[in-house]
Design a protein around this motif. Structure first.
Motif, PDB file in Angstrom:
ATOM      1  N   CYS A  22     -10.722  11.841  12.549  1.00 57.55           N
ATOM      2  CA  CYS A  22     -10.987  10.687  11.708  1.00 57.55           C
ATOM      3  C   CYS A  22     -10.294   9.457  12.313  1.00 57.55           C
ATOM      4  O   CYS A  22      -9.348   9.577  13.081  1.00 57.55           O
ATOM      5  N   GLN A  23     -10.826   8.291  11.980  1.00 59.59           N
ATOM      6  CA  GLN A  23     -10.307   7.027  12.489  1.00 59.59           C
ATOM      7  C   GLN A  23      -9.670   6.261  11.347  1.00 59.59           C
ATOM      8  O   GLN A  23     -10.329   5.953  10.351  1.00 59.59           O
ATOM      9  N   VAL A  24      -8.387   5.954  11.457  1.00 58.66           N
ATOM     10  CA  VAL A  24      -7.694   5.150  10.454  1.00 58.66           C
ATOM     11  C   VAL A  24      -8.053   3.686  10.705  1.00 58.66           C
ATOM     12  O   VAL A  24      -8.083   3.227  11.849  1.00 58.66           O
ATOM     13  N   MET A  25      -8.332   2.950   9.625  1.00 60.62           N
ATOM     14  CA  MET A  25      -8.736   1.545   9.706  1.00 60.62           C
ATOM     15  C   MET A  25      -7.998   0.745   8.633  1.00 60.62           C
ATOM     16  O   MET A  25      -7.385   1.315   7.736  1.00 60.62           O
ATOM     17  N   GLN A  26      -8.097  -0.586   8.733  1.00 55.76           N
ATOM     18  CA  GLN A  26      -7.644  -1.492   7.679  1.00 55.76           C
ATOM     19  C   GLN A  26      -8.732  -2.517   7.437  1.00 55.76           C
ATOM     20  O   GLN A  26      -9.370  -2.990   8.386  1.00 55.76           O
ATOM     21  N   ASP A  27      -8.946  -2.876   6.154  1.00 58.77           N
ATOM     22  CA  ASP A  27      -9.934  -3.897   5.842  1.00 58.77           C
ATOM     23  C   ASP A  27      -9.374  -5.290   6.146  1.00 58.77           C
ATOM     24  O   ASP A  27      -8.295  -5.415   6.736  1.00 58.77           O
ATOM     25  N   VAL A  28     -10.057  -6.319   5.728  1.00 64.63           N
ATOM     26  CA  VAL A  28      -9.688  -7.693   6.078  1.00 64.63           C
ATOM     27  C   VAL A  28      -8.367  -8.164   5.479  1.00 64.63           C
ATOM     28  O   VAL A  28      -7.831  -9.181   5.915  1.00 64.63           O
ATOM     29  N   GLY A  82      -5.800  -5.731   5.085  1.00 57.64           N
ATOM     30  CA  GLY A  82      -4.834  -4.723   5.454  1.00 57.64           C
ATOM     31  C   GLY A  82      -4.837  -3.459   4.618  1.00 57.64           C
ATOM     32  O   GLY A  82      -3.954  -2.611   4.796  1.00 57.64           O
ATOM     33  N   ASN A  83      -5.791  -3.303   3.715  1.00 59.88           N
ATOM     34  CA  ASN A  83      -5.894  -2.066   2.926  1.00 59.88           C
ATOM     35  C   ASN A  83      -6.383  -0.933   3.832  1.00 59.88           C
ATOM     36  O   ASN A  83      -7.411  -1.068   4.479  1.00 59.88           O
ATOM     37  N   GLU A  84      -5.633   0.166   3.863  1.00 61.21           N
ATOM     38  CA  GLU A  84      -5.998   1.273   4.725  1.00 61.21           C
ATOM     39  C   GLU A  84      -7.206   2.015   4.189  1.00 61.21           C
ATOM     40  O   GLU A  84      -7.379   2.163   2.978  1.00 61.21           O
ATOM     41  N   PHE A  85      -8.042   2.487   5.116  1.00 60.32           N
ATOM     42  CA  PHE A  85      -9.140   3.400   4.797  1.00 60.32           C
ATOM     43  C   PHE A  85      -9.399   4.238   6.031  1.00 60.32           C
ATOM     44  O   PHE A  85      -8.873   3.943   7.112  1.00 60.32           O
ATOM     45  N   LYS A  89       0.353  -7.448  -0.067  1.00 56.29           N
ATOM     46  CA  LYS A  89       0.493  -6.021   0.235  1.00 56.29           C
ATOM     47  C   LYS A  89       1.730  -5.828   1.101  1.00 56.29           C
ATOM     48  O   LYS A  89       1.902  -6.493   2.100  1.00 56.29           O
ATOM     49  N   VAL A  90       2.597  -4.895   0.694  1.00 55.78           N
ATOM     50  CA  VAL A  90       3.837  -4.700   1.451  1.00 55.78           C
ATOM     51  C   VAL A  90       4.049  -3.267   1.938  1.00 55.78           C
ATOM     52  O   VAL A  90       4.868  -3.052   2.817  1.00 55.78           O
ATOM     53  N   VAL A  91       3.354  -2.297   1.358  1.00 48.14           N
ATOM     54  CA  VAL A  91       3.520  -0.903   1.784  1.00 48.14           C
ATOM     55  C   VAL A  91       2.157  -0.242   1.937  1.00 48.14           C
ATOM     56  O   VAL A  91       1.137  -0.777   1.513  1.00 48.14           O
ATOM     57  N   LYS A  92       2.176   0.939   2.506  1.00 48.00           N
ATOM     58  CA  LYS A  92       0.959   1.715   2.696  1.00 48.00           C
ATOM     59  C   LYS A  92       0.334   2.040   1.337  1.00 48.00           C
ATOM     60  O   LYS A  92       1.027   2.289   0.369  1.00 48.00           O
ATOM     61  N   ASN A  93      -1.005   2.044   1.296  1.00 48.64           N
ATOM     62  CA  ASN A  93      -1.714   2.426   0.072  1.00 48.64           C
ATOM     63  C   ASN A  93      -1.347   3.852  -0.325  1.00 48.64           C
ATOM     64  O   ASN A  93      -1.214   4.717   0.526  1.00 48.64           O
ATOM     65  N   ARG A  94      -1.217   4.099  -1.611  1.00 51.55           N
ATOM     66  CA  ARG A  94      -1.014   5.467  -2.100  1.00 51.55           C
ATOM     67  C   ARG A  94      -2.354   6.188  -2.225  1.00 51.55           C
ATOM     68  O   ARG A  94      -2.410   7.411  -2.199  1.00 51.55           O
ATOM     69  N   VAL A  95      -3.421   5.463  -2.424  1.00 53.23           N
ATOM     70  CA  VAL A  95      -4.781   6.001  -2.488  1.00 53.23           C
ATOM     71  C   VAL A  95      -5.614   5.159  -1.535  1.00 53.23           C
ATOM     72  O   VAL A  95      -5.414   3.947  -1.439  1.00 53.23           O
TER      73      VAL A  95
END
Length: 144
Positions: free
Chosen positions: A130-136, A138-141, A78-84
């Motif tokens: 809302c709280q921005v998070m990343q999974d294990v 680095g995928n944003e949610f 993963k190199v950039v922010k998720n689009r979704v």
């Protein structure tokens, strides 16, 4: 008017089982049963060619309401922010301090599972906090 379709959310990742098990724990999802001809997933995995082992993982809502999640191994990182991204709805109907407390409690639970906490976006005249998070991996949610 078109009929509503079921969807699947697919994650590209380096370690599908690790990411999938995180999301199972985060959402209360479960992995499927192994194929009928196998007693366990380990037996199924052993039947695969080495390059196919660990190539994917799935997770499903045990009540069949939420979308199926599919995790597939890809060679690139993963190199950039998720689009979704996924919004995990933990504060629906809550406002102010009560909402912030719900977001904090869920954030702490997910951090213990390997997630990373990002920016806390405080309520404004249009949106609740809302709280921005990343999974294990680095995928944003968001915790919403």
């Amino acid at each position: 008017m078109p009929s509503v379709k079921k969807i699947q959310i697919t994650f590209d990742c380096a370690d599908p089982e690790r990411v999938g098990r995180f999301w199972c724990a985060a959402l209360g999802y479960v992995p499927p049963q192994p194929p009928p001809e196998f007693d366990s997933w380990e037996a199924y995995t052993e039947s695969l060619a080495p390059e196919q082992r660990g190539a994917w993982f799935t997770a499903a809502d045990p009540e069949g309401v939420g979308p199926r999640m599919y995790f597939q191994r890809v060679p690139e990182g993963k190199v950039v922010k998720n689009r979704v991204h996924v919004d995990v709805r933990v504060g629906t109907g809550l406002v102010g301090e009560e909402r912030l407390a719900a977001l904090e409690a869920e954030s702490a639970r997910l951090v213990a599972l390997g997630a990373t906490r990002g920016q806390l976006l405080l309520a404004d005249e249009y949106n609740e906090s809302c709280q921005v998070m990343q999974d294990v991996e680095g995928n944003e949610f968001c915790l919403d």
